[in-house]
Design an enzyme around this catalytic site. Sequence first.
Site, PDB file in Angstrom:
ATOM      1  CB  SER A 195      50.458 -11.091  14.946  1.00 52.73           C
ATOM      2  OG  SER A 195      51.102  -9.905  14.580  1.00 52.73           O
TER       3      SER A 195
ATOM      4  CD  GLU B 290      -5.664 -13.488  28.487  1.00 56.37           C
ATOM      5  OE1 GLU B 290      -5.652 -13.714  27.268  1.00 56.37           O
ATOM      6  OE2 GLU B 290      -5.090 -12.514  29.018  1.00 56.37           O
TER       7      GLU B 290
END
Length: 859
Positions: free
Chosen positions: A384, A110
């Site tokens: 419904s 890194e």
Amino acid sequence: MANNRPTRANTNTEPPKKKKKRKLSKKRVFWTLFFTAAIAIFCALAGYLYITVSGEKLYNENFDKMEVKENSKVYDRSGKLMGELSIQKSDPVESDQIPKLLKDAFIATEDKRFREHSGVDIWSIGRAAVKDIIARAKVEGGSTITQQLAKNLFLTREKTFFRKATEVSIAMALERKLNKEEIITMYLNRINFGGQIYGIKAASQYYFGKSDLNELEVWEMATLAAMPKGPSKYNPLRNPDLSMQRRSVVLQLMNEQGYITAEEKEIAKDVVYNYTPPAKKQQYLAFMDYVMSEAEEVTGLSQDDLNVGGYKIYTTMDANAQQVMEKEFADDNNFEKSVDEVQVQASMVIMNNDTGAIVALLGGRDYERKGYSRVTSSRRQPGSAFKPIVSYAPALESGQYTKDSLLSNKKQCFSNYCPGNLHGYSDTISMPDAIQRSENIPAVWLLNEIGVNTGFKFAQKLGITMEKEDKNLSLALGGMSTGTNTLEMTQAFSAFANGGTLNEAYSIKLIKDSDDKVKYERKKDGVEVMSKDTSYQMTQMMQNVVESGTGKKAAISRPVAGKTGTTQSGIKGNKANRDVWFVGYTPELTAAVWMGYDSPNKTHLLRKSSSLAASFWGKVMEQAVQGFEAKSFPEPPENVKQPVEKPVEVPVATVVTGLNGSYDPTTQIVSLNWNGVEGSNVLYHVYRKESSESDFRLIMDAAPTSNVEDFDIVEGMTYEYYVKAFFPDTNTESEQSNSVQVFTEPLTEEVPDVDIEQPDINNGNGNNGNGNNGNGNGNGNGNGNNGNGNTGGEIPGVPETNPGTGGETIPIPPDGTTVPPEQVVPPVGEDSGVTNPLDPGAINTGTTEHVEPPVTTTP
């Protein structure tokens, strides 16, 4: 008169003088460069000073973030710990507990100049910029480990113009305040290693089963150091090949920078990752995921901030209800068996009526963390179950109707929209009977009377997401362009249970930070969306649905009111269903259940009706309500007029004759028919006794025709029936008819697919069977008084043939899997049906009635 004035001559005959060019002297160059450099130096110093001061200020303001806090915790409604937001707890480790080689692996990968720079590596930034310019894309980052730590500790995920400068200023402040060992240790304790894994120790435990970091081998260190570049992409569990490739890069960097030998590199490079973490089933995943989404919304914090910020999140979850729901979802016996490995899916939400607090929820079977949740993500046609929301409640609220009003139940069309009833027709029908039997005509007629816009706006007030395309009469039967979900339906029905006040559903009561300071607190925000009169009358009528209507399977030991809903297949000749619903409430809780396939097609449809959802609702709610004090539904408001019973004369009633019945194992329906009695206003009471019962009980109390169907059937049982004529005008009942026994023998072989070339799906249900009173297939396929079948309907623009109680001939498309909108086959089902105008494959029904497609078609 001539102008004799002499013309003025131009006496200046010399050419204009040219400006002399000033020579660029050495002195001028010197002073220009001097002032340019001075300004640049001044700007640089000012910028450096700003960055320094800004960094110091941000560092001091957020000093508390330097501490590695414990994971955020989530509590249920009683204050009991549910769990932590991170799956794997990340205990911080001290610097001396981290092997030097492990730190070196991250530094090599890194930030190889980590031990030399002061927070910002100018050379790395320059190198990255050059590579980006050459590649014409961002190929390399220039952030140091210190900058990454600054970003994780102090900055939100929001990208702004000054974000990079702020990151640099904080990184420089960190370098002034901490030494390198403290920085790398803090970095390793905070970094994400995929999903909910934070911190080097948590990663070591999860991916390799090692709590002691000194036990890690070189290849394992390199595997972990490979992950910050892409925690998900280089996850060894999910992407072992990509992880191994990235590990090789890390090992190469470690070798080039002198941390390992070439031999160590080669050995570590070829190790195959084969570790399997022990299965760890975390409870309440679905609820915690919902909580996480709500927490992000109400606090503005990111998921990472919430995971590791040490927050205490107090939720509304009832542990017993959630456990019950998860247990029943895990029981395959509660769901219809699929024809293949694709499961029938489901969704359920339970909500507290008084507050809107979500008590329990689950968005699918075999739910996984951050999985697909059908609670919010899946929108389906409600059939419904939508009638109370869009037709009956707004009609009561208008003041023009009460529950005692008579509604039209004649066979009729509404501007070319022609719905149909499954149970036949009559001049009028009471509102309670219309809801209990889930008839279509009264719901559509009522919406037409009050105006579609009235029903549309009322549904919006109840929290249902509506589209402008929904403004048509098919809305009365659940015809929505995008559908709804269990969360919206639960929230809407809770207003009926709560005296007309709607509380927005929520899952978080309180959030405190690591210092026990209140970060967020829920405020009650109920809104009155209907009168107490309306909610009271709706509750009374929907109690009938559960007591003796289509929702009987939802009955439990507490009072229940609710409504079923079904959406049919829309495939020619196929009576199966896409969606089944039950939405209901007790005086304490409201809940909605949906069942169906994620991607319904000819193969993946439900053979059972909404009684399946009602049964599941009852099974869960019977257990869930035990954690709540029993209540009763409210007494009627003072201004609700109660009907006055009038004394009536009791005439001698004619006895019903000729009762017979049959069972269809493919639909699991018992069909009954008998000889009707004379009279202009006659209804029929149907009584039934199961083989396991000692007495008969009333199962239908207002059948208007001499043929009915019983859907509430369990295969393998014997049922005995008799019928009585009922005269509403005198409130009298005849003697019972002859009785008939029906044995519901199951199929002994696989039900074959329906031939899609069959010309009609609607068999007649008429009294004559001659095409004049219900020959549903349009070709005289009836048997006089014994005709059986289902209600049919019309397609807009297609002339009706053989009108009657049964169905009509319908043009059928050749494709059985998808149906063009202009040729959708009207559904036949237990509740209601309607073609979705924007989704030709979806037809909406409920559990005991049938409807034709709406007028609206796709252009």
